[in-house]
Design a protein around this motif. Structure first.
Motif, PDB file in Angstrom:
ATOM      1  N   ALA A 151     118.959   0.576 148.964  1.00 63.03           N
ATOM      2  CA  ALA A 151     118.765   0.392 147.525  1.00 63.03           C
ATOM      3  C   ALA A 151     117.486  -0.377 147.232  1.00 63.03           C
ATOM      4  O   ALA A 151     116.816  -0.133 146.221  1.00 63.03           O
ATOM      5  CB  ALA A 151     119.973  -0.337 146.934  1.00 63.03           C
ATOM      6  N   PRO A 210     113.476   2.984 145.538  1.00 61.84           N
ATOM      7  CA  PRO A 210     112.555   3.230 144.420  1.00 61.84           C
ATOM      8  C   PRO A 210     111.090   3.343 144.833  1.00 61.84           C
ATOM      9  O   PRO A 210     110.255   3.783 144.039  1.00 61.84           O
ATOM     10  CB  PRO A 210     112.766   1.994 143.530  1.00 61.84           C
ATOM     11  N   GLY A 262     120.137  -3.683 142.245  1.00 65.16           N
ATOM     12  CA  GLY A 262     120.562  -2.709 141.244  1.00 65.16           C
ATOM     13  C   GLY A 262     122.019  -2.314 141.337  1.00 65.16           C
ATOM     14  O   GLY A 262     122.405  -1.230 140.887  1.00 65.16           O
ATOM     15  N   ARG A 286     119.392   5.178 143.181  1.00 71.54           N
ATOM     16  CA  ARG A 286     118.029   4.642 143.212  1.00 71.54           C
ATOM     17  C   ARG A 286     117.075   5.514 144.033  1.00 71.54           C
ATOM     18  O   ARG A 286     115.895   5.198 144.151  1.00 71.54           O
ATOM     19  CB  ARG A 286     118.045   3.208 143.753  1.00 71.54           C
TER      20      ARG A 286
END
Length: 359
Positions: free
Chosen positions: A19, A23, A56, A113
């Motif tokens: 996670a 991104p 997140g 993500r």
């Protein structure tokens, strides 16, 4: 298939690493099972809120409705029961987790993500190449990755051939059992005895876990395992009172798991480790899951830095993990030193000797 980072193990540590990275890089998250099941280790301290927010995962976690864990009770160092009210913790009250739900949600957060989940799949071979790694899976697939993060747990040996070393500081193991609970007590309970210590807590599914922790080479652990922890616990007066009314006819089979403190190399050329693969904590600390999240996030951040050209990320991650380990050892020694009632008992004699530092 080519990815920037392959994360091996989709438990708390692996999901936190994925996670953190997803991104910013292509990430494959590999695990042996499609759907996580129940595992012992069902509490999370209030401090975990900050980590969950950072990776997140807080929104899904908060929506899951995990029960609060407001009270810890222990008989440790004396016959007197001492209560610790979690509402006094500056990080707030912790939680009693639905462990399977927790890990499913962490996987969902990592995928949301941008991580790619590959499950069920086990790593059959891990080979270093000129550009990184080739990972052969038992599904017949192969991945090429620039970096690897091993979050496969304390039994993983995938990186041993590439410089990862591991040592254990004790022989602690845990014999445990789940029983149906009539009524519910939100407190967790710990009690020291001559041959080790007991732990019990209510679970999210209406059951209670009853666990004895002792050294794997001592006879008491085997006796408790064979008799069943729920039966053996009835002979410990304070523990029996804490457990209360249970249904022994609806007890799970007795099970045994490793619970020793252990540390391993945290980073090397092209690889990082996270969770129990890098640092396994005595359950007395109640920090196992929290440690998994933190070290997973740290490994993810280090991998991102290394992908960005920061060669110092390898040593930086190793240094941060070593600091966590030494802080844990200091806490571990202090807590065991509080129990002085059985100085001649092998279990307590061993823990009067300072643990070795990580190398």
């Amino acid at each position: 298939m080519k990815v920037d980072v392959a994360v091996i193990g989709a438990g708390a540590a692996g999901c936190a690493a994925a996670a953190t990275l997803a991104p910013f890089a292509s990430v494959a998250l590999i695990d042996r099972v499609v759907d996580p099941g129940w595992r012992i280790g069902e509490t999370l301290p209030g401090a975990a809120r900050r980590v969950l927010i950072a990776i997140g995962a807080w929104e899904r976690f908060a929506a899951a409705g995990h029960a609060e864990a407001p009270l810890k009770v222990s008989r440790w160092g004396s016959e007197e029961a001492v209560s610790l009210d979690a509402f006094r913790d500056p990080d707030g009250v912790g939680w009693r987790l639905d462990r399977a739900r927790f890990e499913r949600d962490l996987r969902a957060d990592a995928v949301a993500r941008g991580a790619m989940l590959i499950a069920p799949a086990a790593v059959e071979a891990l080979v270093r190449t000129a550009s990184g790694w080739t990972i052969a899976l038992d599904t017949g697939e192969a991945l090429d990755a620039h970096l690897v993060i091993d979050a496969g747990g304390r039994r993983s040996r995938l990186l041993r051939a590439y410089g990862q070393r591991r040592m254990a500081t004790d022989k602690l193991a845990c014999a445990y059992q789940r029983v149906r609970q009539r009524g519910e007590d939100p407190a967790t309970y710990t009690e020291a005895v001559p041959d080790g210590w007991w732990y019990t807590a209510a679970l999210a599914d209406g059951r209670r876990v009853i666990a004895f922790h002792g050294d794997s080479d001592q006879p008491m652990l085997r006796q408790v395992l064979e008799e069943g922890p729920s039966n053996a616990a009835q002979r410990v007066p304070g523990l029996a009172a804490a457990i209360g009314d249970i249904d022994p006819a609806d007890a799970s089979s007795s099970a045994l798991c490793a619970a020793h403190s252990a540390a391993g190399s945290a980073a090397g050329r092209g690889w990082f480790t996270a969770g129990d693969c890098t640092m396994s904590l005595d359950p007395l600390s109640s920090q196992g899951l929290f440690n998994a999240l933190v070290t997973g996030m740290e490994a993810g951040e280090a991998a991102r830095a290394l992908l960005g050209g920061n060669a110092a990320a390898i040593q930086g991650h190793a240094t941060r993990i070593a600091r966590i380990w030494h802080a844990y050892l200091a806490h571990h020694r202090t807590y065991y030193a509080m129990e002085r009632r059985w100085p001649a008992a092998p279990f307590w004699q061993r823990r009067s000797i300072a643990a070795s530092p990580m190398r």
